[in-house]
Motif scaffolding. Structure first.
Motif: not given
Length: 336
Positions: A95-102, A104-106, A113-124, A131-136
């Motif tokens: 479910s979290s991968l599905q939400a992340l995919s959706e 990402n597309a939005r 461009f795709i969502f860029i984040i330094c992902a090291s050590g971060r959970s899904t 991503l939701k916080n930066r989208y607005p």
């Protein structure tokens, strides 16, 4: 010690060919810290918008696999991406991968461009929340945030690059014992892309004390009404040195502000050098003023000023204070 790296090595760290070319020209580097300082200067001051977009496009989205047919630097980059995303993948659910995919597309549809984040050590879940916080965000603001995240990734990969060099050259006299010890510490923290909060803080302190390659206070101006940099705007940088420790709100002062430097924004909207390059900036109250009336005579603002404070504990940090301008509004934020 010389770094011994070439353009392809730097391209694996950051997918911009212009960045890799500039790094190769700046090499060799006597230390990891010198390489990171050069990379920061090149990324924020010497490459253009196209280079940023090219670097963004070189990243796979969280959870995506790399193409099977790749060049050497692409293979290296893909392996590093997999390690950097390993925590996210380990904590992912269907479910979290599905939400992340959706999302990402939005995100891509809105910003281009795709969502860029330094992902090291971060959970899904953490990545999805960010991503939701930066989208607005406004596109121009999000573009710079993405560039800052890209620089974090580049710095991690430069550390991995130096670590790999240390492995094949560990018996060479080029590596002093103190640097070999540091490389080993980096290896423990970086392999697999798992950086703990403590190691991130340590890395941050290391970055703060390295020799600067640009002034500690910089700015740029973006015309959000046109979606482009604002060229030709006069800029002044001042520091409060009045009889009072700090200017008081609501009080008009005829003196007390000392001009440190002035410049005019270039075609990329950057102000150029407003003060000397010093390792430690004097704590105090600073003001950056922009001649917005001359740039936009029909606009609402004859000029715009941004006042901010640098504290004693922050004197080795970098302060990038941009102006986001339209004829009837302006905003700012602290960048890096």
């Amino acid at each position: 010690m010389e770094s011994g790296f070439n353009e392809k090595d730097f391209l694996a760290c950051c997918g911009s060919t212009k960045f890799a070319q500039e790094m190769a020209l700046a090499a060799p580097f006597a230390s990891l810290e010198q390489a990171v300082a050069a990379a920061t200067d090149i990324w924020f001051n010497k490459v253009d918008v196209s280079a940023w977009l090219q670097a963004f496009s070189a990243h796979p989205q969280i959870g995506d696999s790399a193409p099977s047919s790749q060049s050497h630097h692409q293979t290296t980059s893909a392996q590093w991406s997999k390690g950097e995303q390993s925590t996210a993948l380990a904590t992912a659910t269907g479910s979290s991968l599905q939400a992340l995919s959706e999302w990402n597309a939005r995100y891509r549809q809105k910003f281009g461009f795709i969502f860029i984040i330094c992902a090291s050590g971060r959970s899904t879940d953490e990545i999805l929340a960010e991503l939701k916080n930066r989208y607005p965000n406004r596109p121009i603001v999000e573009f710079e945030i993405a560039a800052q995240e890209q620089m974090k990734v580049t710095e991690l990969r430069l550390k991995k690059l130096f670590t790999s060099k240390a492995k094949v050259s560990s018996t060479s006299d080029e590596y002093p014992a103190v640097f070999a010890k540091k490389v080993e510490e980096d290896r423990v923290n970086i392999i697999g892309g798992h950086l703990t909060a403590n190691s991130e803080n340590t890395a941050g302190r290391t970055s703060e004390v390295r020799t600067r390659t640009r002034p500690p206070i910089t700015t740029h101006v973006l015309d959000v009404s046109r979606g482009s940099p604002a060229a030709g705007i006069e800029v002044f940088l001042e520091k409060w040195e009045g009889t009072q420790p700090r200017p008081s709100f609501g009080v008009t002062y005829t003196s007390g502000w000392k001009v440190l430097g002035s410049s005019t924004t270039d075609n990329d909207g950057r102000s150029g050098q407003l003060m000397s390059i010093v390792d430690a900036v004097d704590p105090g109250i600073y003001r950056i003023s922009f001649n917005t009336g001359k740039y936009c005579p029909s606009g609402f603002f004859p000029y715009a000023s941004i006042v901010f404070e640098i504290r004693e504990s922050q004197k080795r940090e970098h302060f990038h204070v941009p102006l986001l301008l339209s004829p009837f509004s302006f905003s700012t934020y602290r960048g890096s």
